[in-house]
Design a protein around this motif. Structure first.
Motif, PDB file in Angstrom:
ATOM      1  N   LEU A 240       0.486  -1.152  -0.047  1.00 49.57           N
ATOM      2  CA  LEU A 240      -0.125   0.236   0.121  1.00 49.57           C
ATOM      3  C   LEU A 240       0.864   1.073   0.066  1.00 49.57           C
ATOM      4  CD1 LEU A 240      -2.662  -0.602   2.730  1.00 49.57           C
ATOM      5  CD2 LEU A 240      -2.877  -1.282  -0.058  1.00 49.57           C
ATOM      6  N   SER A 241       2.208   0.645   0.165  1.00 47.98           N
ATOM      7  CA  SER A 241       3.037   2.204   0.569  1.00 47.98           C
ATOM      8  C   SER A 241       2.879   3.326  -0.745  1.00 47.98           C
ATOM      9  CB  SER A 241       3.967   2.025   1.112  1.00 47.98           C
ATOM     10  OG  SER A 241       4.775   0.296   0.469  1.00 47.98           O
ATOM     11  N   PRO A 242       2.944   2.879  -2.163  1.00 43.62           N
ATOM     12  CA  PRO A 242       3.505   3.504  -3.224  1.00 43.62           C
ATOM     13  C   PRO A 242       1.793   4.329  -3.312  1.00 43.62           C
ATOM     14  CG  PRO A 242       3.482   1.638  -3.889  1.00 43.62           C
ATOM     15  CD  PRO A 242       3.241   1.351  -2.714  1.00 43.62           C
ATOM     16  N   TYR A 243       0.441   3.497  -2.677  1.00 45.90           N
ATOM     17  CA  TYR A 243      -0.560   4.747  -2.320  1.00 45.90           C
ATOM     18  C   TYR A 243      -1.263   5.606  -1.895  1.00 45.90           C
ATOM     19  CZ  TYR A 243      -0.250   1.113  -6.594  1.00 45.90           C
ATOM     20  OH  TYR A 243       0.452   0.149  -7.406  1.00 45.90           O
ATOM     21  N   LEU A 244      -0.951   5.025  -0.203  1.00 46.60           N
ATOM     22  CA  LEU A 244      -1.134   5.251   0.737  1.00 46.60           C
ATOM     23  C   LEU A 244      -0.360   5.904   1.576  1.00 46.60           C
ATOM     24  CD1 LEU A 244      -4.472   3.417   1.368  1.00 46.60           C
ATOM     25  CD2 LEU A 244      -4.219   5.961   0.426  1.00 46.60           C
ATOM     26  N   HIS A 245      -0.123   7.091   2.705  1.00 46.10           N
ATOM     27  CA  HIS A 245       0.477   7.606   3.073  1.00 46.10           C
ATOM     28  C   HIS A 245      -0.145   8.014   4.445  1.00 46.10           C
ATOM     29  CE1 HIS A 245       2.241   8.374  -0.547  1.00 46.10           C
ATOM     30  NE2 HIS A 245       3.144   7.692   0.055  1.00 46.10           N
ATOM     31  N   GLU A 246       0.347   7.960   5.422  1.00 48.80           N
ATOM     32  CA  GLU A 246      -0.095   8.778   7.196  1.00 48.80           C
ATOM     33  C   GLU A 246      -0.243   9.915   6.971  1.00 48.80           C
ATOM     34  OE1 GLU A 246       1.776   9.009  11.983  1.00 48.80           O
ATOM     35  OE2 GLU A 246       3.220   9.167   9.887  1.00 48.80           O
ATOM     36  N   ASN A 247      -1.570  10.208   6.734  1.00 47.69           N
ATOM     37  CA  ASN A 247      -2.491  11.556   6.314  1.00 47.69           C
ATOM     38  C   ASN A 247      -2.788  12.114   7.893  1.00 47.69           C
ATOM     39  OD1 ASN A 247      -4.710  14.313   6.044  1.00 47.69           O
ATOM     40  ND2 ASN A 247      -5.110  12.118   4.694  1.00 47.69           N
ATOM     41  N   LEU A 248      -1.890  13.091   9.032  1.00 48.96           N
ATOM     42  CA  LEU A 248      -2.584  13.722  10.123  1.00 48.96           C
ATOM     43  C   LEU A 248      -3.476  14.841   9.698  1.00 48.96           C
ATOM     44  CD1 LEU A 248       1.480  14.274  11.319  1.00 48.96           C
ATOM     45  CD2 LEU A 248       0.199  12.214  11.978  1.00 48.96           C
ATOM     46  N   GLU A 249      -3.434  15.189   8.439  1.00 51.94           N
ATOM     47  CA  GLU A 249      -4.405  16.455   8.641  1.00 51.94           C
ATOM     48  C   GLU A 249      -5.724  15.554   8.611  1.00 51.94           C
ATOM     49  OE1 GLU A 249      -6.367  20.238   5.463  1.00 51.94           O
ATOM     50  OE2 GLU A 249      -4.388  18.597   5.346  1.00 51.94           O
ATOM     51  N   LEU A 250      -5.938  14.002   7.927  1.00 52.18           N
ATOM     52  CA  LEU A 250      -7.214  13.638   8.311  1.00 52.18           C
ATOM     53  C   LEU A 250      -7.181  13.217   9.353  1.00 52.18           C
ATOM     54  CD1 LEU A 250      -9.636  11.823   6.215  1.00 52.18           C
ATOM     55  CD2 LEU A 250      -7.995  10.100   6.022  1.00 52.18           C
ATOM     56  N   ARG A 251      -6.616  12.860  10.403  1.00 51.69           N
ATOM     57  CA  ARG A 251      -6.486  12.364  11.650  1.00 51.69           C
ATOM     58  C   ARG A 251      -7.459  13.526  12.283  1.00 51.69           C
ATOM     59  NH1 ARG A 251      -4.771   7.758  14.209  1.00 51.69           N
ATOM     60  NH2 ARG A 251      -5.379   8.042  16.295  1.00 51.69           N
ATOM     61  N   GLU A 252      -6.843  14.414  11.842  1.00 50.36           N
ATOM     62  CA  GLU A 252      -7.608  16.092  12.999  1.00 50.36           C
ATOM     63  C   GLU A 252      -8.534  16.091  12.365  1.00 50.36           C
ATOM     64  OE1 GLU A 252      -4.392  18.517  12.210  1.00 50.36           O
ATOM     65  OE2 GLU A 252      -2.547  18.171  13.019  1.00 50.36           O
TER      66      GLU A 252
END
Length: 210
Positions: free
Chosen positions: A82-94
């Protein structure tokens, strides 16, 4: 608007379609049909699309018509990094943390895939529950019965207290028929059949004030 539970679809909703992951998953479905089922590469895309249109998901269509091994299909399709497509998204979490409501993933995929996506996005601990394709069997989105079963599994008494966020309009039609407030993700202009529209979940405060 005051809601108690927010149901969120997984693929192309929790993450935007522009990341390209679901396109890869779709190709994996066709590759499964070619490699595991000996369907020709030329006809696999059309067969998959026809099954998707008739049954709501390729998985349900292949199960109904070809009696495939369900676990083998899910394992094969989701066996990609999944790493080529998805990354940690802190803004989405917030953004999601702004909402104290119960948040539930409701997907036509399976739970292992959902957990991998949630982890890749850095959203662990935000969702009280995952309701997947196995949980709502023999139904599936967009069937209204699938939403009714999901509501039951989530312990919801009043569908009007719930939101369904999904990128697919026909899924939202089933949700609306079941009594939920509907939000389509991935579109700028609201279709008349749904209650609201957002481009991504980051825009959710524009529709549901916090």
């Amino acid at each position: 608007m005051c809601f108690e539970t927010i149901f969120i679809d997984l693929d192309d909703t929790l993450y935007p379609a522009t990341c390209g992951l679901y396109s890869v998953l779709s190709k994996r479905m066709e590759l499964y049909m070619v490699e595991r089922m000996q369907i020709s590469p030329e006809t696999a895309p059309k067969i998959r699309q026809d099954l998707f249109q008739k049954y709501g998901t390729t998985y349900r269509g292949l199960t109904a018509v070809y009696k495939i091994n369900e676990d083998d299909f899910m394992d094969y399709v989701h066996n990609i990094p999944l790493s080529p497509y998805l990354h940690e998204n802190l803004e989405l979490r917030e953004t999601l943390e702004l909402y104290p409501q119960r948040k539930v993933i409701f997907t036509n995929a399976d739970t292992p895939h959902a957990k991998r996506v949630i982890k890749a996005l850095g959203l662990e601990g935000l969702f009280e529950q995952i309701i997947d394709i196995h949980d709502i069997s023999p139904y599936y989105k967009p069937q209204m019965e699938a939403f009714q079963k999901a509501l039951q599994l989530a312990g919801v008494k009043n569908p009007g207290d719930c939101v369904m966020i999904d990128d697919t309009k026909r899924n939202l039609l089933g949700a609306k028929e079941a009594g939920l407030f509907t939000i389509q993700a991935g579109v700028r202009d609201r279709p008349t059949e749904v209650d609201a529209a957002i481009m991504t979940l980051l825009d959710l405060p524009n529709v549901i004030p916090v």
